[in-house]
Scaffold this motif. Structure first.
Motif, PDB file in Angstrom:
ATOM      1  N   ALA A   1      -6.238 -16.378  -8.163  1.00 44.08           N
ATOM      2  CA  ALA A   1      -6.771 -14.548  -6.730  1.00 44.08           C
ATOM      3  C   ALA A   1      -6.170 -13.776  -6.598  1.00 44.08           C
ATOM      4  N   ARG A   2      -6.206 -12.805  -6.080  1.00 45.48           N
ATOM      5  CA  ARG A   2      -5.590 -11.514  -5.799  1.00 45.48           C
ATOM      6  C   ARG A   2      -5.981 -11.274  -4.116  1.00 45.48           C
ATOM      7  N   PHE A   3      -6.218 -10.852  -3.116  1.00 38.89           N
ATOM      8  CA  PHE A   3      -6.309 -10.683  -1.429  1.00 38.89           C
ATOM      9  C   PHE A   3      -6.085  -8.981  -1.559  1.00 38.89           C
ATOM     10  N   GLY A   4      -6.905  -8.343  -0.319  1.00 36.51           N
ATOM     11  CA  GLY A   4      -6.482  -7.023   0.287  1.00 36.51           C
ATOM     12  C   GLY A   4      -7.421  -6.763   0.976  1.00 36.51           C
ATOM     13  N   ILE A   5      -6.947  -5.698   2.102  1.00 39.93           N
ATOM     14  CA  ILE A   5      -8.036  -5.310   2.900  1.00 39.93           C
ATOM     15  C   ILE A   5      -7.517  -4.045   2.984  1.00 39.93           C
ATOM     16  N   PRO A   6      -8.892  -3.240   2.713  1.00 43.06           N
ATOM     17  CA  PRO A   6      -9.041  -1.285   1.796  1.00 43.06           C
ATOM     18  C   PRO A   6      -9.324  -0.945   3.230  1.00 43.06           C
ATOM     19  N   ALA A   7      -9.357  -1.335   3.952  1.00 45.59           N
ATOM     20  CA  ALA A   7      -9.511  -0.298   5.324  1.00 45.59           C
ATOM     21  C   ALA A   7      -9.095   0.867   5.187  1.00 45.59           C
ATOM     22  N   ALA A   8      -7.442   0.397   5.154  1.00 40.78           N
ATOM     23  CA  ALA A   8      -7.139   2.230   5.478  1.00 40.78           C
ATOM     24  C   ALA A   8      -7.114   3.320   3.775  1.00 40.78           C
ATOM     25  N   ASN A   9      -7.990   2.778   2.978  1.00 44.36           N
ATOM     26  CA  ASN A   9      -8.376   3.903   1.859  1.00 44.36           C
ATOM     27  C   ASN A   9      -9.740   4.573   2.016  1.00 44.36           C
TER      28      ASN A   9
ATOM     29  N   SER B   1     -10.673   4.913   5.468  1.00 36.80           N
ATOM     30  CA  SER B   1     -10.824   5.504   6.916  1.00 36.80           C
ATOM     31  C   SER B   1     -12.008   4.837   7.645  1.00 36.80           C
ATOM     32  N   ILE B   2     -11.524   3.453   7.626  1.00 39.07           N
ATOM     33  CA  ILE B   2     -12.616   1.592   8.373  1.00 39.07           C
ATOM     34  C   ILE B   2     -11.534   1.498   9.220  1.00 39.07           C
ATOM     35  N   VAL B   3     -11.754   1.161  10.377  1.00 42.31           N
ATOM     36  CA  VAL B   3     -11.527   0.694  11.092  1.00 42.31           C
ATOM     37  C   VAL B   3     -11.682  -0.399  10.956  1.00 42.31           C
ATOM     38  N   TYR B   4     -11.033  -2.021  10.726  1.00 40.82           N
ATOM     39  CA  TYR B   4     -11.260  -3.513  10.260  1.00 40.82           C
ATOM     40  C   TYR B   4     -12.009  -4.646  11.764  1.00 40.82           C
ATOM     41  N   GLY B   5     -12.795  -4.294  11.988  1.00 40.35           N
ATOM     42  CA  GLY B   5     -13.493  -5.131  12.817  1.00 40.35           C
ATOM     43  C   GLY B   5     -12.358  -5.965  14.001  1.00 40.35           C
ATOM     44  N   VAL B   6     -12.877  -5.771  15.697  1.00 39.95           N
ATOM     45  CA  VAL B   6     -12.354  -6.755  15.936  1.00 39.95           C
ATOM     46  C   VAL B   6     -12.628  -7.904  15.298  1.00 39.95           C
ATOM     47  N   GLN B   7     -12.821  -8.809  15.278  1.00 40.04           N
ATOM     48  CA  GLN B   7     -13.410 -10.682  15.171  1.00 40.04           C
ATOM     49  C   GLN B   7     -12.587 -10.105  14.305  1.00 40.04           C
ATOM     50  N   ALA B   8     -12.293  -9.509  12.686  1.00 41.56           N
ATOM     51  CA  ALA B   8     -11.859  -9.428  11.796  1.00 41.56           C
ATOM     52  C   ALA B   8     -10.245 -10.052  11.878  1.00 41.56           C
ATOM     53  N   THR B   9     -10.305  -8.707  13.052  1.00 42.26           N
ATOM     54  CA  THR B   9      -7.856  -8.893  13.177  1.00 42.26           C
ATOM     55  C   THR B   9      -7.751  -9.377  13.471  1.00 42.26           C
ATOM     56  N   ARG B  10      -8.867 -10.198  14.726  1.00 39.88           N
ATOM     57  CA  ARG B  10      -8.116 -11.565  15.156  1.00 39.88           C
ATOM     58  C   ARG B  10      -8.352 -12.450  14.918  1.00 39.88           C
ATOM     59  N   LYS B  11      -8.964 -13.019  13.630  1.00 42.24           N
ATOM     60  CA  LYS B  11      -8.796 -13.638  12.647  1.00 42.24           C
ATOM     61  C   LYS B  11      -7.426 -13.630  11.913  1.00 42.24           C
ATOM     62  N   LEU B  12      -7.250 -12.517  11.145  1.00 46.01           N
ATOM     63  CA  LEU B  12      -5.881 -12.689  10.626  1.00 46.01           C
ATOM     64  C   LEU B  12      -4.670 -12.869  10.958  1.00 46.01           C
ATOM     65  N   LEU B  13      -4.789 -12.074  12.260  1.00 46.14           N
ATOM     66  CA  LEU B  13      -3.590 -11.768  13.526  1.00 46.14           C
ATOM     67  C   LEU B  13      -3.145 -13.600  13.588  1.00 46.14           C
TER      68      LEU B  13
ATOM     69  N   TYR C   1      -2.095  -1.499   7.763  1.00 39.61           N
ATOM     70  CA  TYR C   1      -1.855  -0.710   7.726  1.00 39.61           C
ATOM     71  C   TYR C   1      -1.603   0.527   6.065  1.00 39.61           C
ATOM     72  N   THR C   2      -1.210  -0.456   4.720  1.00 37.73           N
ATOM     73  CA  THR C   2      -0.881  -0.328   3.430  1.00 37.73           C
ATOM     74  C   THR C   2      -2.325  -0.611   2.796  1.00 37.73           C
ATOM     75  N   ALA C   3      -3.113  -1.119   3.191  1.00 36.42           N
ATOM     76  CA  ALA C   3      -4.242  -1.619   2.129  1.00 36.42           C
ATOM     77  C   ALA C   3      -3.356  -2.564   0.751  1.00 36.42           C
ATOM     78  N   GLN C   4      -2.336  -2.537   0.786  1.00 35.49           N
ATOM     79  CA  GLN C   4      -2.347  -3.616  -0.637  1.00 35.49           C
ATOM     80  C   GLN C   4      -2.544  -4.713  -0.763  1.00 35.49           C
ATOM     81  N   ARG C   5      -2.818  -4.624  -2.154  1.00 41.38           N
ATOM     82  CA  ARG C   5      -3.270  -6.096  -2.867  1.00 41.38           C
ATOM     83  C   ARG C   5      -1.887  -6.632  -3.120  1.00 41.38           C
ATOM     84  N   PHE C   6      -2.990  -8.527  -2.348  1.00 37.90           N
ATOM     85  CA  PHE C   6      -1.497  -9.713  -2.900  1.00 37.90           C
ATOM     86  C   PHE C   6      -2.227 -10.817  -3.587  1.00 37.90           C
ATOM     87  N   ASP C   7      -1.007 -11.054  -3.942  1.00 34.05           N
ATOM     88  CA  ASP C   7      -1.338 -12.428  -4.728  1.00 34.05           C
ATOM     89  C   ASP C   7      -1.729 -13.650  -4.224  1.00 34.05           C
ATOM     90  N   ALA C   8      -1.569 -14.957  -4.918  1.00 31.35           N
ATOM     91  CA  ALA C   8      -1.908 -15.750  -3.929  1.00 31.35           C
ATOM     92  C   ALA C   8      -0.776 -16.901  -3.184  1.00 31.35           C
TER      93      ALA C   8
END
Length: 255
Positions: free
Chosen positions: A127-135, A137-149, A162-169
């Protein structure tokens, strides 16, 4: 063919994102549909655990960006879109039943928000994961960011956003984004869901509210007290005591 499939067997509901031809990207209508589906599952006493996954080789590559020219074409529509996403993911997170996301292939962007709204994430080793919002120009939502934190901590959350880089399992497991990695995550999730289905639903629902609300800084003592009182006055509490005294498995009813 429905874009969201629901099947229930032996107390386990499996919700499948069913757009494999589009890597299970989620349309605006699907965000709204998920909220209704998880509301219904929450009310169904026959359902004790829920598995959320994707058809084909992916969990979800996120929101269907091809719609954005219409569904997010201006500020007003962009806000409406974010409300639909948050309502969907809140319905998953607030479902009183244990929810396991089974992550195959890509889990990206809005797909990550779906997965983070579950209680547990079981990933395939590829599996591969990532959040490409920085690609975009979207600010990831507050609820989603709280969960990530809450899952990965401040520095890793910054790195991901910040980087929008993908990461592995393997990396996802190391930073706490997922809980389990194997070649057979669905089989492992079904086994775990079955084990949880035999336990007290009121205990699980109360613990879920307290843990999630404290982690996301949304705790309300009145709500927690009501859940504690409901369990203390329940049939299941009496059943648990009687089963212990009689040395037999309890038959919980969620009431």
């Amino acid at each position: 063919m429905s874009d969201i499939l629901v099947e229930t067997k032996a107390g386990i509901a499996t919700v499948t994102i069913n757009r494999p031809q589009a890597r299970n990207t989620v349309t605006y209508d699907m965000w709204r549909g998920f909220a209704d589906i998880f509301g219904e599952l929450n009310a169904d006493k026959c359902v004790r655990s829920v598995i959320l996954t994707g058809a084909g080789g992916d969990f979800s590559a996120g929101a269907d960006i091809s719609e954005f020219g219409k569904t997010r074409e201006n500020l007003e529509k962009a806000r409406e879109y974010e409300v639909a996403v948050d309502k969907c993911c809140a319905a998953i997170m607030h479902c009183a039943k244990p929810v396991i996301a089974v992550n195959l292939g890509y889990t990206l962007g809005g797909g990550a928000h779906l997965a983070m709204s579950a209680d547990f994430r079981y990933a395939h080793s590829a599996a591969r994961f990532g959040i490409p919002a920085a690609n975009l120009s979207i600010v990831y939502g507050v609820q989603a960011t709280r969960k990530l934190l809450a899952l990965v901590g401040l520095i890793e959350a910054k790195r991901i956003l910040y980087t929008a880089q993908r990461f592995d399992a393997e990396h996802a497991l190391r930073i706490g984004f997922v809980d389990h990695v194997s070649e057979t995550p669905m089989a492992a999730a079904v086994e775990f869901a079955g084990a949880m289905a035999a336990k007290a639903p009121l205990t699980q629902g109360g613990a879920k509210y307290i843990l999630n609300s404290v982690a996301l800084q949304e705790f309300d003592a009145g709500t927690a007290d009501a859940l504690i009182d409901r369990a203390a006055a329940s049939f299941d509490y009496a059943e648990g005591r009687n089963a212990f005294a009689e040395k037999r498995p309890p038959a919980f009813r969620g009431e």
